[in-house]
Design a protein around this motif. Structure first.
Motif, short mmCIF file in Angstrom:
data_model
loop_
_atom_site.label_atom_id
_atom_site.label_comp_id
_atom_site.label_asym_id
_atom_site.label_seq_id
_atom_site.Cartn_x
_atom_site.Cartn_y
_atom_site.Cartn_z
N ASP A 317 0.83 -1.21 0.00
CA ASP A 317 0.00 0.00 0.00
C ASP A 317 0.86 1.26 0.00
OD1 ASP A 317 0.86 -0.81 2.60
OD2 ASP A 317 -0.43 0.73 3.47
N GLU A 318 0.26 2.34 -0.47
CA GLU A 318 0.76 3.70 -0.32
C GLU A 318 2.25 3.83 -0.68
OE1 GLU A 318 -2.28 5.29 3.12
OE2 GLU A 318 -0.49 4.24 3.82
N TRP A 367 -2.26 -5.38 0.04
CA TRP A 367 -3.32 -4.34 0.08
C TRP A 367 -3.76 -4.06 -1.35
CZ3 TRP A 367 -5.03 -3.92 4.79
CH2 TRP A 367 -4.17 -4.07 5.88
N TRP A 384 -8.98 -2.32 1.27
CA TRP A 384 -9.05 -1.38 2.40
C TRP A 384 -9.59 -0.02 1.99
CZ3 TRP A 384 -6.16 3.16 3.32
CH2 TRP A 384 -5.12 3.44 2.42
N TYR A 409 -12.18 0.01 9.94
CA TYR A 409 -10.96 0.56 10.51
C TYR A 409 -11.27 0.96 11.95
CZ TYR A 409 -7.53 0.48 6.75
OH TYR A 409 -6.60 0.07 5.84
N TRP A 463 -4.88 0.40 13.50
CA TRP A 463 -3.64 1.13 13.19
C TRP A 463 -3.29 2.00 14.39
CZ3 TRP A 463 -1.32 -0.64 9.00
CH2 TRP A 463 -2.10 -1.20 7.98
C1 ACM Z 1 -3.59 1.04 4.80
O1 ACM Z 1 -4.45 1.47 5.57
N1 ACM Z 1 -2.64 1.84 4.34
C2 ACM Z 1 -3.60 -0.33 4.35
#
Ligand code: ACM
Ligand code: ZN
Length: 600
Positions: A317-318, A367, A384, A409, A463
Protein backbone atom coordinates in the motif's frame (compact mmCIF):
# COMPACT_ATOMS: atom_id res chain seq x y z
CA UNK A 1 -60.28 -20.49 20.90
CA UNK A 2 -59.44 -24.05 21.93
CA UNK A 3 -56.81 -24.64 24.58
CA UNK A 4 -54.54 -26.64 22.26
CA UNK A 5 -54.59 -23.82 19.71
CA UNK A 6 -53.59 -21.45 22.45
CA UNK A 7 -50.76 -23.77 23.48
CA UNK A 8 -49.61 -23.97 19.88
CA UNK A 9 -49.65 -20.20 19.56
CA UNK A 10 -47.72 -19.86 22.78
CA UNK A 11 -45.06 -22.36 21.75
CA UNK A 12 -44.75 -20.66 18.34
CA UNK A 13 -44.24 -17.41 20.21
CA UNK A 14 -41.53 -19.00 22.34
CA UNK A 15 -39.79 -20.50 19.33
CA UNK A 16 -39.72 -17.16 17.56
CA UNK A 17 -38.08 -15.41 20.48
CA UNK A 18 -34.44 -14.65 19.85
CA UNK A 19 -32.43 -17.02 22.00
CA UNK A 20 -30.92 -14.15 23.97
CA UNK A 21 -34.26 -13.30 25.50
CA UNK A 22 -34.32 -16.80 26.96
CA UNK A 23 -30.95 -16.30 28.64
CA UNK A 24 -28.55 -17.53 25.95
CA UNK A 25 -26.14 -14.87 24.87
CA UNK A 26 -23.51 -16.37 22.62
CA UNK A 27 -21.54 -13.97 20.41
CA UNK A 28 -21.20 -14.67 17.54
CA UNK A 29 -24.73 -16.00 17.25
CA UNK A 30 -24.72 -19.74 16.41
CA UNK A 31 -26.28 -21.01 13.22
CA UNK A 32 -28.86 -23.18 15.03
CA UNK A 33 -29.65 -23.05 18.72
CA UNK A 34 -32.60 -24.67 20.36
CA UNK A 35 -33.09 -23.94 24.02
CA UNK A 36 -34.58 -26.74 26.10
CA UNK A 37 -36.01 -26.61 29.59
CA UNK A 38 -33.82 -27.43 32.57
CA UNK A 39 -30.16 -26.95 33.26
CA UNK A 40 -26.86 -28.70 33.93
CA UNK A 41 -25.20 -27.81 37.19
CA UNK A 42 -21.43 -27.70 37.49
CA UNK A 43 -20.73 -29.05 40.95
CA UNK A 44 -17.93 -30.64 42.97
CA UNK A 45 -18.80 -34.00 41.40
CA UNK A 46 -18.71 -32.83 37.76
CA UNK A 47 -16.09 -34.62 35.67
CA UNK A 48 -14.68 -34.35 32.18
CA UNK A 49 -14.69 -37.35 29.86
CA UNK A 50 -12.67 -37.37 26.65
CA UNK A 51 -13.38 -39.48 23.62
CA UNK A 52 -10.22 -39.20 21.54
CA UNK A 53 -6.97 -38.21 23.23
CA UNK A 54 -6.51 -35.42 20.70
CA UNK A 55 -9.19 -33.60 22.71
CA UNK A 56 -6.68 -32.95 25.47
CA UNK A 57 -5.38 -29.51 24.34
CA UNK A 58 -8.95 -28.17 24.13
CA UNK A 59 -9.80 -29.71 27.51
CA UNK A 60 -6.71 -28.21 29.15
CA UNK A 61 -7.61 -24.73 27.96
CA UNK A 62 -11.20 -25.24 29.12
CA UNK A 63 -10.02 -26.39 32.55
CA UNK A 64 -7.69 -23.39 32.84
CA UNK A 65 -10.52 -20.94 32.19
CA UNK A 66 -12.72 -22.60 34.81
CA UNK A 67 -9.90 -22.35 37.32
CA UNK A 68 -9.20 -18.71 36.46
CA UNK A 69 -12.83 -17.56 36.32
CA UNK A 70 -14.48 -19.67 38.98
CA UNK A 71 -11.70 -21.34 40.96
CA UNK A 72 -12.80 -24.88 40.13
CA UNK A 73 -10.66 -27.61 38.64
CA UNK A 74 -12.72 -30.32 36.97
CA UNK A 75 -11.01 -33.73 37.00
CA UNK A 76 -10.85 -36.07 34.04
CA UNK A 77 -12.63 -39.37 34.41
CA UNK A 78 -13.44 -42.33 32.21
CA UNK A 79 -17.23 -42.28 32.67
CA UNK A 80 -20.00 -41.46 35.11
CA UNK A 81 -22.87 -39.10 35.61
CA UNK A 82 -22.76 -35.33 35.69
CA UNK A 83 -20.09 -35.20 33.03
CA UNK A 84 -18.84 -32.89 30.32
CA UNK A 85 -17.96 -35.14 27.40
CA UNK A 86 -15.53 -33.96 24.68
CA UNK A 87 -15.98 -36.07 21.54
CA UNK A 88 -13.52 -35.88 18.68
CA UNK A 89 -15.32 -36.48 15.39
CA UNK A 90 -12.68 -36.56 12.68
CA UNK A 91 -15.32 -36.68 9.97
CA UNK A 92 -16.82 -33.38 10.92
CA UNK A 93 -15.83 -30.30 8.93
CA UNK A 94 -13.01 -28.48 10.66
CA UNK A 95 -14.78 -25.56 12.34
CA UNK A 96 -18.23 -27.06 12.69
CA UNK A 97 -19.39 -28.28 16.10
CA UNK A 98 -22.33 -29.54 18.09
CA UNK A 99 -23.02 -28.73 21.69
CA UNK A 100 -25.72 -30.54 23.62
CA UNK A 101 -26.49 -29.64 27.20
CA UNK A 102 -28.89 -31.84 29.17
CA UNK A 103 -29.47 -32.22 32.89
CA UNK A 104 -26.90 -35.00 33.38
CA UNK A 105 -24.44 -34.56 30.56
CA UNK A 106 -22.88 -32.00 28.25
CA UNK A 107 -21.55 -33.19 24.91
CA UNK A 108 -19.13 -31.22 22.79
CA UNK A 109 -18.61 -32.74 19.36
CA UNK A 110 -16.19 -31.50 16.76
CA UNK A 111 -13.00 -32.02 14.88
CA UNK A 112 -10.05 -29.91 15.90
CA UNK A 113 -11.15 -26.25 15.71
CA UNK A 114 -14.80 -27.24 16.00
CA UNK A 115 -14.25 -28.85 19.38
CA UNK A 116 -12.46 -25.71 20.55
CA UNK A 117 -15.34 -23.53 19.35
CA UNK A 118 -17.82 -25.79 21.15
CA UNK A 119 -15.87 -25.15 24.35
CA UNK A 120 -15.83 -21.39 23.77
CA UNK A 121 -19.60 -21.39 23.28
CA UNK A 122 -19.99 -23.48 26.42
CA UNK A 123 -17.92 -21.01 28.44
CA UNK A 124 -20.21 -18.21 27.25
CA UNK A 125 -23.25 -20.15 28.50
CA UNK A 126 -22.11 -20.55 32.10
CA UNK A 127 -24.31 -18.62 34.49
CA UNK A 128 -23.28 -17.87 38.03
CA UNK A 129 -25.98 -17.35 40.64
CA UNK A 130 -25.67 -15.05 43.64
CA UNK A 131 -24.95 -18.08 45.82
CA UNK A 132 -22.09 -19.05 43.48
CA UNK A 133 -23.95 -21.93 41.84
CA UNK A 134 -22.74 -22.52 38.27
CA UNK A 135 -25.31 -23.69 35.75
CA UNK A 136 -25.73 -24.05 32.03
CA UNK A 137 -29.17 -23.93 30.44
CA UNK A 138 -30.12 -27.03 28.50
CA UNK A 139 -29.59 -26.36 24.84
CA UNK A 140 -28.76 -27.95 21.52
CA UNK A 141 -26.46 -26.06 19.18
CA UNK A 142 -25.27 -26.97 15.70
CA UNK A 143 -22.90 -24.33 14.48
CA UNK A 144 -20.44 -23.47 11.74
CA UNK A 145 -18.94 -20.26 10.39
CA UNK A 146 -20.16 -18.24 7.44
CA UNK A 147 -16.63 -17.14 6.39
CA UNK A 148 -13.42 -19.12 6.63
CA UNK A 149 -11.27 -15.99 7.20
CA UNK A 150 -12.15 -13.99 10.32
CA UNK A 151 -9.39 -11.57 11.16
CA UNK A 152 -8.10 -8.72 13.27
CA UNK A 153 -4.91 -6.78 12.60
CA UNK A 154 -2.66 -5.01 15.09
CA UNK A 155 -0.13 -2.45 13.87
CA UNK A 156 2.61 -3.16 16.39
CA UNK A 157 5.12 -1.51 14.07
CA UNK A 158 3.93 2.06 14.71
CA UNK A 159 3.51 1.29 18.38
CA UNK A 160 4.96 -1.70 20.16
CA UNK A 161 2.95 -4.09 22.35
CA UNK A 162 4.44 -6.79 24.56
CA UNK A 163 4.35 -10.56 24.05
CA UNK A 164 1.97 -10.87 27.00
CA UNK A 165 -0.40 -8.35 25.51
CA UNK A 166 -0.39 -10.04 22.11
CA UNK A 167 -1.32 -13.29 23.86
CA UNK A 168 -4.11 -11.60 25.79
CA UNK A 169 -5.42 -10.16 22.53
CA UNK A 170 -5.29 -13.58 20.85
CA UNK A 171 -7.22 -15.09 23.77
CA UNK A 172 -9.97 -12.54 23.29
CA UNK A 173 -10.02 -13.11 19.54
CA UNK A 174 -10.40 -16.86 19.93
CA UNK A 175 -13.22 -16.44 22.44
CA UNK A 176 -15.29 -14.77 19.70
CA UNK A 177 -14.17 -17.31 17.08
CA UNK A 178 -11.76 -15.11 15.12
CA UNK A 179 -9.19 -17.32 13.44
CA UNK A 180 -6.61 -14.96 11.89
CA UNK A 181 -4.30 -12.54 13.64
CA UNK A 182 -2.66 -10.29 11.06
CA UNK A 183 0.55 -9.01 12.58
CA UNK A 184 1.76 -5.76 10.97
CA UNK A 185 5.43 -6.11 11.85
CA UNK A 186 7.31 -3.55 9.77
CA UNK A 187 6.74 0.12 9.03
CA UNK A 188 8.42 3.46 8.52
CA UNK A 189 8.19 3.89 12.29
CA UNK A 190 9.74 0.60 13.37
CA UNK A 191 10.93 -2.91 12.49
CA UNK A 192 9.66 -5.45 15.02
CA UNK A 193 10.80 -8.92 13.94
CA UNK A 194 14.25 -10.32 14.62
CA UNK A 195 15.99 -11.40 11.42
CA UNK A 196 19.13 -13.42 12.19
CA UNK A 197 20.87 -12.50 8.97
CA UNK A 198 20.37 -8.77 9.58
CA UNK A 199 20.51 -8.14 13.36
CA UNK A 200 20.83 -4.38 12.73
CA UNK A 201 17.16 -4.34 11.66
CA UNK A 202 16.09 -4.69 15.26
CA UNK A 203 19.23 -3.36 16.98
CA UNK A 204 18.67 -0.04 15.26
CA UNK A 205 15.41 -0.19 13.28
CA UNK A 206 13.22 -1.09 16.26
CA UNK A 207 13.96 2.10 18.19
CA UNK A 208 13.09 5.75 17.78
CA UNK A 209 13.58 8.84 19.90
CA UNK A 210 9.99 10.05 20.20
CA UNK A 211 6.34 9.36 19.41
CA UNK A 212 3.84 11.76 17.90
CA UNK A 213 0.58 11.99 19.86
CA UNK A 214 -1.95 14.10 17.99
CA UNK A 215 0.24 16.97 16.82
CA UNK A 216 2.79 16.74 19.66
CA UNK A 217 6.00 14.78 20.15
CA UNK A 218 6.61 13.17 23.54
CA UNK A 219 10.43 12.96 23.16
CA UNK A 220 10.32 9.62 24.98
CA UNK A 221 12.37 6.87 23.32
CA UNK A 222 10.09 4.10 22.09
CA UNK A 223 10.64 0.71 20.56
CA UNK A 224 10.82 -3.02 20.94
CA UNK A 225 10.82 -6.14 18.86
CA UNK A 226 9.97 -9.82 19.01
CA UNK A 227 12.80 -12.34 19.03
CA UNK A 228 12.40 -15.42 16.87
CA UNK A 229 11.97 -17.48 20.04
CA UNK A 230 9.16 -15.20 21.19
CA UNK A 231 7.54 -15.41 17.78
CA UNK A 232 7.62 -19.21 17.83
CA UNK A 233 6.04 -19.12 21.27
CA UNK A 234 3.27 -16.76 20.15
CA UNK A 235 2.62 -18.75 16.96
CA UNK A 236 2.19 -21.89 19.06
CA UNK A 237 0.03 -20.08 21.60
CA UNK A 238 -2.23 -18.86 18.80
CA UNK A 239 -2.33 -22.25 17.09
CA UNK A 240 -3.50 -23.88 20.33
CA UNK A 241 -6.44 -21.45 20.15
CA UNK A 242 -7.00 -22.10 16.45
CA UNK A 243 -5.73 -18.70 15.44
CA UNK A 244 -3.36 -18.50 12.48
CA UNK A 245 -0.89 -15.63 12.47
CA UNK A 246 -0.23 -13.90 9.17
CA UNK A 247 2.93 -11.79 9.32
CA UNK A 248 3.17 -8.64 7.24
CA UNK A 249 6.48 -7.42 5.87
CA UNK A 250 5.80 -4.10 4.12
CA UNK A 251 7.19 -3.40 0.65
CA UNK A 252 8.00 -1.41 -1.39
CA UNK A 253 6.70 1.47 0.78
CA UNK A 254 6.34 1.93 4.55
CA UNK A 255 9.93 0.74 4.78
CA UNK A 256 11.88 3.58 6.35
CA UNK A 257 12.86 1.62 9.46
CA UNK A 258 14.64 -0.86 7.17
CA UNK A 259 16.03 1.90 4.96
CA UNK A 260 17.38 3.76 7.98
CA UNK A 261 19.54 0.68 8.57
CA UNK A 262 20.27 -0.15 4.92
CA UNK A 263 20.01 3.16 2.99
CA UNK A 264 21.68 1.47 0.02
CA UNK A 265 18.38 -0.32 -0.65
CA UNK A 266 16.69 3.00 -1.43
CA UNK A 267 16.84 4.90 -4.71
CA UNK A 268 18.84 7.86 -3.37
CA UNK A 269 21.14 6.04 -0.94
CA UNK A 270 20.05 8.11 2.06
CA UNK A 271 21.07 8.52 4.84
CA UNK A 272 17.75 8.32 6.69
CA UNK A 273 16.48 8.34 10.23
CA UNK A 274 13.30 6.66 11.36
CA UNK A 275 10.69 9.37 10.75
CA UNK A 276 8.99 10.80 13.84
CA UNK A 277 6.00 12.19 11.96
CA UNK A 278 3.17 9.93 10.87
CA UNK A 279 2.20 10.01 7.21
CA UNK A 280 3.19 8.51 3.89
CA UNK A 281 6.88 8.83 3.03
CA UNK A 282 8.63 9.30 -0.32
CA UNK A 283 11.45 6.85 0.45
CA UNK A 284 10.73 3.31 -0.66
CA UNK A 285 12.76 0.24 -1.64
CA UNK A 286 14.52 0.71 -5.00
CA UNK A 287 13.01 -1.61 -7.59
CA UNK A 288 16.00 -1.24 -9.90
CA UNK A 289 18.62 -2.76 -7.61
CA UNK A 290 19.12 -6.51 -7.39
CA UNK A 291 20.28 -6.18 -3.80
CA UNK A 292 16.77 -5.04 -2.79
CA UNK A 293 15.34 -8.39 -3.89
CA UNK A 294 18.21 -10.29 -2.34
CA UNK A 295 17.56 -8.57 0.98
CA UNK A 296 13.79 -9.09 0.88
CA UNK A 297 14.13 -12.72 -0.10
CA UNK A 298 16.52 -13.33 2.77
CA UNK A 299 14.11 -11.66 5.17
CA UNK A 300 11.13 -13.56 3.78
CA UNK A 301 12.98 -16.87 4.01
CA UNK A 302 13.34 -16.41 7.76
CA UNK A 303 9.75 -15.17 8.09
CA UNK A 304 8.41 -18.17 6.19
CA UNK A 305 10.32 -20.51 8.50
CA UNK A 306 8.71 -18.91 11.55
CA UNK A 307 5.09 -18.80 10.45
CA UNK A 308 3.20 -21.93 9.39
CA UNK A 309 0.49 -19.73 7.81
CA UNK A 310 -0.36 -20.41 4.17
CA UNK A 311 -0.26 -16.64 3.59
CA UNK A 312 2.49 -14.06 3.88
CA UNK A 313 1.34 -10.42 3.69
CA UNK A 314 3.70 -8.27 1.64
CA UNK A 315 2.01 -4.90 2.12
CA UNK A 316 2.03 -3.00 -1.15
CA UNK A 317 0.00 0.00 0.00
CA UNK A 318 0.76 3.70 -0.32
CA UNK A 319 4.03 3.36 -2.22
CA UNK A 320 4.65 6.84 -3.62
CA UNK A 321 6.33 6.67 -7.01
CA UNK A 322 8.36 9.88 -7.07
CA UNK A 323 11.69 8.25 -6.15
CA UNK A 324 11.22 5.57 -8.81
CA UNK A 325 10.45 8.27 -11.40
CA UNK A 326 13.73 10.01 -10.60
CA UNK A 327 15.91 6.90 -10.17
CA UNK A 328 18.10 5.84 -13.12
CA UNK A 329 18.14 2.23 -11.93
CA UNK A 330 14.35 2.06 -11.60
CA UNK A 331 13.96 3.67 -15.02
CA UNK A 332 16.42 1.17 -16.48
CA UNK A 333 14.35 -1.66 -15.00
CA UNK A 334 11.21 -0.20 -16.59
CA UNK A 335 12.96 -0.12 -19.97
CA UNK A 336 14.55 -3.57 -19.69
CA UNK A 337 11.33 -5.22 -18.61
CA UNK A 338 9.20 -3.40 -21.19
CA UNK A 339 7.03 -1.83 -18.48
CA UNK A 340 4.73 1.10 -19.17
CA UNK A 341 5.20 3.12 -16.01
CA UNK A 342 5.94 3.05 -12.28
CA UNK A 343 2.64 1.27 -11.53
CA UNK A 344 3.77 -1.55 -13.75
CA UNK A 345 7.12 -1.41 -11.98
CA UNK A 346 5.32 -2.02 -8.68
CA UNK A 347 3.50 -4.88 -10.34
CA UNK A 348 6.88 -6.28 -11.49
CA UNK A 349 8.13 -5.93 -7.90
CA UNK A 350 5.17 -7.76 -6.40
CA UNK A 351 5.14 -10.49 -9.05
CA UNK A 352 8.80 -11.15 -8.42
CA UNK A 353 8.26 -11.40 -4.68
CA UNK A 354 5.19 -13.56 -5.27
CA UNK A 355 7.22 -15.96 -7.37
CA UNK A 356 9.71 -16.30 -4.56
CA UNK A 357 7.03 -16.77 -1.89
CA UNK A 358 5.18 -19.31 -4.07
CA UNK A 359 8.43 -21.21 -4.57
CA UNK A 360 8.44 -21.73 -0.79
CA UNK A 361 4.92 -23.11 -0.90
CA UNK A 362 3.18 -19.96 0.36
CA UNK A 363 0.73 -17.44 -1.06
CA UNK A 364 0.91 -13.66 -0.87
CA UNK A 365 -1.68 -11.21 0.38
CA UNK A 366 -1.36 -7.54 -0.54
CA UNK A 367 -3.32 -4.34 0.08
CA UNK A 368 -5.54 -3.38 -2.83
CA UNK A 369 -2.87 -1.16 -4.46
CA UNK A 370 -1.34 -4.39 -5.79
CA UNK A 371 -4.06 -4.30 -8.46
CA UNK A 372 -2.55 -1.18 -9.99
CA UNK A 373 -0.31 -2.02 -12.90
CA UNK A 374 -1.68 -5.58 -12.97
CA UNK A 375 -2.16 -8.02 -10.12
CA UNK A 376 0.27 -10.88 -9.49
CA UNK A 377 -1.19 -14.20 -10.69
CA UNK A 378 -1.90 -15.91 -7.34
CA UNK A 379 -2.30 -12.94 -5.03
CA UNK A 380 -5.09 -12.49 -2.50
CA UNK A 381 -6.23 -8.89 -2.06
CA UNK A 382 -7.07 -7.05 1.13
CA UNK A 383 -9.56 -4.39 0.14
CA UNK A 384 -9.05 -1.38 2.40
CA UNK A 385 -9.86 1.71 0.31
CA UNK A 386 -13.53 0.85 0.58
CA UNK A 387 -14.68 -2.22 -1.31
CA UNK A 388 -13.57 -1.16 -4.80
CA UNK A 389 -10.32 -3.13 -4.85
CA UNK A 390 -12.09 -6.18 -3.51
CA UNK A 391 -14.77 -5.98 -6.14
CA UNK A 392 -12.19 -5.62 -8.92
CA UNK A 393 -10.04 -8.47 -7.60
CA UNK A 394 -12.94 -10.89 -7.03
CA UNK A 395 -14.23 -10.12 -10.51
CA UNK A 396 -10.81 -11.13 -11.86
CA UNK A 397 -11.04 -14.41 -9.95
CA UNK A 398 -8.75 -13.48 -7.03
CA UNK A 399 -9.57 -14.21 -3.42
CA UNK A 400 -10.41 -11.17 -1.34
CA UNK A 401 -10.48 -10.23 2.32
CA UNK A 402 -12.79 -7.30 2.90
CA UNK A 403 -11.42 -4.72 5.30
CA UNK A 404 -13.02 -1.53 4.01
CA UNK A 405 -11.85 1.49 5.99
CA UNK A 406 -15.32 3.03 6.16
CA UNK A 407 -16.67 0.01 8.08
CA UNK A 408 -13.73 -1.86 9.54
CA UNK A 409 -10.96 0.56 10.51
CA UNK A 410 -11.07 0.40 14.27
CA UNK A 411 -8.69 3.31 14.71
CA UNK A 412 -11.54 5.55 13.53
CA UNK A 413 -13.79 7.24 16.07
CA UNK A 414 -16.85 5.37 17.29
CA UNK A 415 -19.28 8.27 17.55
CA UNK A 416 -19.80 11.78 16.23
CA UNK A 417 -18.98 13.22 19.63
CA UNK A 418 -15.19 13.17 19.36
CA UNK A 419 -14.61 15.23 22.47
CA UNK A 420 -16.03 12.31 24.38
CA UNK A 421 -13.54 9.75 23.08
CA UNK A 422 -9.80 9.19 23.27
CA UNK A 423 -7.99 10.60 20.27
CA UNK A 424 -8.59 8.53 17.14
CA UNK A 425 -7.86 8.82 13.43
CA UNK A 426 -8.92 12.46 13.26
CA UNK A 427 -8.23 12.73 9.51
CA UNK A 428 -11.22 10.55 8.70
CA UNK A 429 -14.42 12.62 8.89
CA UNK A 430 -16.98 9.98 9.87
CA UNK A 431 -17.29 7.63 12.82
CA UNK A 432 -17.35 3.86 12.44
CA UNK A 433 -20.12 3.07 14.90
CA UNK A 434 -20.98 -0.27 16.45
CA UNK A 435 -24.04 -0.52 14.23
CA UNK A 436 -22.00 0.37 11.11
CA UNK A 437 -19.77 -2.61 11.85
CA UNK A 438 -22.66 -4.89 12.69
CA UNK A 439 -24.54 -3.98 9.52
CA UNK A 440 -21.55 -4.40 7.22
CA UNK A 441 -22.35 -6.98 4.53
CA UNK A 442 -19.32 -8.38 2.67
CA UNK A 443 -21.35 -9.81 -0.22
CA UNK A 444 -21.93 -6.62 -2.12
CA UNK A 445 -24.29 -6.92 -5.08
CA UNK A 446 -21.60 -5.23 -7.15
CA UNK A 447 -19.91 -8.62 -7.35
CA UNK A 448 -21.64 -11.19 -9.51
CA UNK A 449 -23.03 -14.23 -7.71
CA UNK A 450 -20.48 -16.39 -9.47
CA UNK A 451 -17.57 -14.34 -8.07
CA UNK A 452 -18.88 -13.90 -4.53
CA UNK A 453 -17.16 -17.08 -3.42
CA UNK A 454 -13.88 -15.17 -3.76
CA UNK A 455 -14.80 -13.07 -0.73
CA UNK A 456 -13.17 -15.40 1.76
CA UNK A 457 -13.71 -13.23 4.78
CA UNK A 458 -13.44 -10.02 6.71
CA UNK A 459 -10.96 -8.26 8.95
CA UNK A 460 -10.76 -5.13 11.07
CA UNK A 461 -7.52 -3.19 11.37
CA UNK A 462 -6.25 -1.36 14.41
CA UNK A 463 -3.64 1.13 13.19
CA UNK A 464 -1.58 2.75 15.89
CA UNK A 465 -0.80 6.30 14.80
CA UNK A 466 -3.14 7.51 17.53
CA UNK A 467 -3.31 4.49 19.81
CA UNK A 468 -0.46 4.29 22.31
CA UNK A 469 -1.69 2.18 25.19
CA UNK A 470 -3.29 -1.18 25.86
CA UNK A 471 -6.27 0.68 27.31
CA UNK A 472 -6.85 2.48 24.02
CA UNK A 473 -6.37 -0.67 21.96
CA UNK A 474 -9.19 -2.18 24.01
CA UNK A 475 -11.35 0.92 23.74
CA UNK A 476 -11.02 0.90 19.95
CA UNK A 477 -11.37 -2.86 19.51
CA UNK A 478 -14.28 -3.60 21.81
CA UNK A 479 -17.17 -3.88 21.42
CA UNK A 480 -16.76 -3.33 17.66
CA UNK A 481 -14.87 -6.64 17.33
CA UNK A 482 -17.91 -8.48 18.69
CA UNK A 483 -20.05 -6.95 15.96
CA UNK A 484 -17.46 -8.03 13.40
CA UNK A 485 -17.31 -11.52 14.87
CA UNK A 486 -20.96 -11.82 14.07
CA UNK A 487 -20.52 -10.51 10.50
CA UNK A 488 -17.77 -13.08 10.02
CA UNK A 489 -19.44 -16.08 11.63
CA UNK A 490 -23.23 -15.87 11.85
CA UNK A 491 -25.66 -16.56 9.01
CA UNK A 492 -26.67 -13.51 7.04
CA UNK A 493 -30.37 -14.36 7.51
CA UNK A 494 -30.15 -14.19 11.31
CA UNK A 495 -28.91 -10.62 11.45
CA UNK A 496 -30.71 -8.37 13.91
CA UNK A 497 -28.96 -5.46 15.58
CA UNK A 498 -31.49 -5.39 18.42
CA UNK A 499 -30.93 -9.05 19.11
CA UNK A 500 -27.16 -8.54 18.98
CA UNK A 501 -27.35 -5.72 21.54
CA UNK A 502 -29.36 -7.87 23.92
CA UNK A 503 -26.69 -10.58 23.76
CA UNK A 504 -23.86 -8.05 23.84
CA UNK A 505 -25.00 -6.82 27.24
CA UNK A 506 -23.92 -10.03 29.03
CA UNK A 507 -20.72 -10.32 27.02
CA UNK A 508 -19.72 -6.79 28.00
CA UNK A 509 -20.35 -7.38 31.68
CA UNK A 510 -18.05 -10.37 31.34
CA UNK A 511 -15.36 -8.21 29.68
CA UNK A 512 -15.82 -5.68 32.47
CA UNK A 513 -15.08 -8.39 35.06
CA UNK A 514 -11.95 -9.30 33.10
CA UNK A 515 -10.83 -5.67 33.24
CA UNK A 516 -11.06 -5.07 29.50
CA UNK A 517 -11.52 -1.35 28.94
CA UNK A 518 -14.04 -1.47 26.09
CA UNK A 519 -16.05 1.56 24.98
CA UNK A 520 -19.31 1.51 26.92
CA UNK A 521 -22.06 1.88 24.34
CA UNK A 522 -24.88 4.41 24.64
CA UNK A 523 -27.96 2.95 26.33
CA UNK A 524 -30.27 1.23 23.89
CA UNK A 525 -33.00 3.66 22.90
CA UNK A 526 -30.75 6.72 23.26
CA UNK A 527 -31.00 7.54 19.57
CA UNK A 528 -34.65 6.59 19.32
CA UNK A 529 -36.51 9.43 21.01
CA UNK A 530 -40.26 9.60 20.34
CA UNK A 531 -42.17 12.88 20.35
CA UNK A 532 -45.71 12.81 21.71
CA UNK A 533 -47.86 15.82 22.67
CA UNK A 534 -44.94 18.16 23.10
CA UNK A 535 -42.97 15.66 25.15
CA UNK A 536 -39.84 13.70 24.32
CA UNK A 537 -40.37 10.10 25.34
CA UNK A 538 -37.13 8.32 26.10
CA UNK A 539 -37.08 4.64 26.90
CA UNK A 540 -33.68 3.21 27.75
CA UNK A 541 -32.10 -0.16 28.40
CA UNK A 542 -28.68 -0.40 30.07
CA UNK A 543 -26.12 -1.46 27.42
CA UNK A 544 -24.20 -3.73 29.79
CA UNK A 545 -25.78 -6.25 32.16
CA UNK A 546 -25.64 -4.92 35.70
CA UNK A 547 -24.93 -1.33 34.66
CA UNK A 548 -26.82 1.75 35.84
CA UNK A 549 -27.82 4.79 33.79
CA UNK A 550 -27.66 8.26 35.37
CA UNK A 551 -29.29 11.18 33.58
CA UNK A 552 -29.79 14.91 33.91
CA UNK A 553 -32.12 17.19 31.95
CA UNK A 554 -30.50 20.52 32.84
CA UNK A 555 -27.19 20.08 31.06
CA UNK A 556 -25.21 19.25 34.23
CA UNK A 557 -22.81 16.33 34.58
CA UNK A 558 -24.90 13.19 35.10
CA UNK A 559 -22.06 11.33 36.83
CA UNK A 560 -22.25 13.95 39.59
CA UNK A 561 -25.79 15.28 39.53
CA UNK A 562 -27.66 12.53 37.73
CA UNK A 563 -30.74 10.62 38.80
CA UNK A 564 -30.83 6.87 38.30
CA UNK A 565 -32.87 6.00 35.25
CA UNK A 566 -35.67 3.62 36.22
CA UNK A 567 -38.59 4.13 33.94
CA UNK A 568 -39.52 5.88 30.70
CA UNK A 569 -38.54 9.56 30.70
CA UNK A 570 -41.08 12.15 29.57
CA UNK A 571 -39.36 15.46 29.09
CA UNK A 572 -40.96 18.67 27.81
CA UNK A 573 -39.52 19.31 24.34
CA UNK A 574 -38.18 22.73 25.29
CA UNK A 575 -35.78 21.01 27.70
CA UNK A 576 -34.31 18.54 25.23
CA UNK A 577 -31.36 18.96 22.88
CA UNK A 578 -28.04 19.53 24.54
CA UNK A 579 -29.69 19.58 27.97
CA UNK A 580 -30.39 15.89 28.27
CA UNK A 581 -27.33 13.88 29.19
CA UNK A 582 -26.59 10.46 30.55
CA UNK A 583 -23.72 8.29 31.68
CA UNK A 584 -23.57 4.55 32.17
CA UNK A 585 -21.83 3.11 35.21
CA UNK A 586 -20.66 -0.50 35.06
CA UNK A 587 -20.83 -3.00 37.91
CA UNK A 588 -17.11 -2.48 38.54
CA UNK A 589 -17.66 1.26 38.91
CA UNK A 590 -16.25 2.44 35.58
CA UNK A 591 -18.19 5.30 33.90
CA UNK A 592 -18.89 5.75 30.21
CA UNK A 593 -18.31 9.09 28.51
CA UNK A 594 -21.14 11.59 28.85
CA UNK A 595 -23.74 11.03 26.16
CA UNK A 596 -25.68 14.09 25.07
CA UNK A 597 -29.02 13.71 23.33
CA UNK A 598 -28.48 14.93 19.82
CA UNK A 599 -31.16 17.15 18.41
CA UNK A 600 -31.17 15.51 14.96
C1 ACM B 1 -3.59 1.04 4.80
O1 ACM B 1 -4.45 1.47 5.57
N1 ACM B 1 -2.64 1.84 4.34
C2 ACM B 1 -3.60 -0.33 4.35
ZN1 ZN C 1 15.33 3.06 -7.62
Amino acid sequence: MSKSFFTLLFSLFLMSLPIATQGVSIVPLPKHAEQLSGEFEISASTKIVMQGKECMPVISLFQDVLVNNYGIKLPISSSGKNIIRFILDVKMEDERYELKVTKDEIQLIGNNAGLFYASQSLLQLIQIADNGKLSIPNIKIIDEPRFKYRGLMLDVARYFYTVDYIKKFIDLMAYYKFNVFHWHLTEDAGWRIEIKKYPQLTQKGAWRSSTQHGDKQDRIPHGGFYTQEQIKDIVKYAADRHVTIIPEIEMPGHAMAALSVFPELSCTGGPFAIPLQWGIKEEIFCAGKEQTFEFLENVLSEVIELFPSKYIHIGGDEALKRRWKECPKCQERIKDEGLKDEHELQSYFVRRIEKFVNSKGKQIIGWDEILEGGIAPNATVMSWRGEEGGIAAASQGHDVIMTPNNYLYFDYYQSKDRANEPIGAHWYPLPVTLSDVYNYEPYTDRISTEHQKHIIGVQANIWMEMIHSEANVEYMTFPRALALAEVAWSPRESKSYQNFLSRLSLRLSELDKKGILFRIPEPEGWSNVKIESGMAIIQLTPPVAGSVIYYTIDGTDPSVYGKIYQDTLRIPLKLTGANVKCVVQLATGRYSGIYTLSSD
